[in-house]
Write a protein that holds these residues in place. Sequence first.
Motif: not given
Length: 549
Positions: A24, A40, A43, A90-91, A94, A97-98, A182
């Motif tokens: 990430t 993804n 996850d 999960d964070f 998220s 994804d931003q 996040y």
Amino acid sequence: MLTAALKENLSFMVVEVARQLDETFDFLASGEVAAFQKINSRDDYIDNLKTVIENCCFTTLSEARSITQRERDSIRATHTICVNLERIGDFCVSAADQLHYLNNHAILQHFDYQRIFDLLAEHLQEVIPVLKNGDMGKALAICRAENQIDDIYKENFDKIMEALRSGKEIENLVTVLFIFRYLERMGDSLLNIGEALLLSILGEKIKIEQFQALEETLSKSGLRTNLAEVGFSSILGSRSGCRIRKVHGHNEQPQIIPQTQSSIFKEGNKEKILTEKKNLERWHEIFPGLTPRLFSHQESEETASLLVEFLPGRTFEAILLKGDPAELETVCLLLHSTVREIWKRTKKEMPVKANFIPQIMARMHSVLSVHPDFLRARQDIGSSEVMPTDELLAKCRHIEEKLAAPFSVFIHGDFNVNNIIYNAARERIQLIDLYRSREADYIQDVSVFIVSNFRQPVFKTHLRDRLNWITRNMYQMAREFAVEQGDETFEVRMALALARSFYTSTRFEWNNDFAHEMFLRSHFLLEKVLAHQDSPWHTFSLPSGIMYY
């Protein structure tokens, strides 16, 4: 009892979440599409590991024939750890994804997100060793990392707000803010993991703020020891919202806490805790030995804590329900003499309003949240009209304003049967949970005691006979005291006090039929008081049967 498979899967999960964090970070730095696909995909694997670990935890707890509390705590901690590891994963998704909403990827690089990732990675690698070795210091370091992450988030938040004021890159800056939000939530999950590790070490679920308050409070009391050597056991939190724990040395070693082998640690709302501290000091002046000794207290900005003496013995409730008749009679006589002595020592020739009706009104919302229909509407029964609850309370409040007690005493304020302790070795009554103590009408304590007997969830005839006997004796003792003191409005104030206790106690009773019985009795008493308003109050007669079930 962490099975090999459970340990292995949790280790794998920590490794995978650490890799998820690395990828990430790389994606936020580079913006490469292929990196997001890996995030993804990983996850899904983390989610699967969580399911496997959960199933293993639940199976172990349900199928193990013999399991110690220590092993049970380790399994509970493992489950909490895996849930929060999955949340961090999960964070990551998220936050990554931003990046799709950023029109200018370079703007993210103006802000410092690397330190958050570094802290998360540093402390995640300690999770398995701490779970294995029980290192208290490292568990606390994991918890405290959340504060560091919050500080970094605040620095970047302020920087983003300043940039927004320029009116440029607004959409991109809002997206950056979401990314940091996040990351901040990852810190919250890391804190949950740290507190789960404390559970595995201490054998007690405790939040870091409570732990720090306990540490400071014990230190102020003179304790200088590793808190890993201190045992904890929860006591049901009070209805004031305070957390209560019994603190003792392992194996009740007296050298751990010099003042006493066991103490009670109470932490919560600052105003309430400091009020209880003040009341404990007042009780000690009035009646030394009646209440717990205060060892130390600690204050922070919003909370406070107390360390007080643990009073050995049994509650009056336990003796009432399980004691033999001779013992119960002895304890009752001792309770009555103690209560009368308190009243005599603290009596002040100063009229005081009890405000029983305002107490009902103040708790009405809580009552209705449990029993929405416990507010009677206006009704017509034949040619008669039944007054609604609101109007009945308003009229009785007007009456009560003219019915001050002729004197005040220092009351307990929550004189339930479980707040009374009998120490058989010392043959004395003692009181606990003194937050609500104040100068007031002595009838309030009597009514609370009576209704706390009434609402005991026991319905066998011999036990109900015992409860009714206790109630009758307490009422008669109070009535005799009233006569001695020339208290001519005792019975009408008792009616209002019982109405208050019956009504407000329904919010603690889920048995709707039993709660409704108390609701009806409250209204009956209020109506009886209202019906007597044109007659002298000293002629009012309390229907004694209202106190018995």
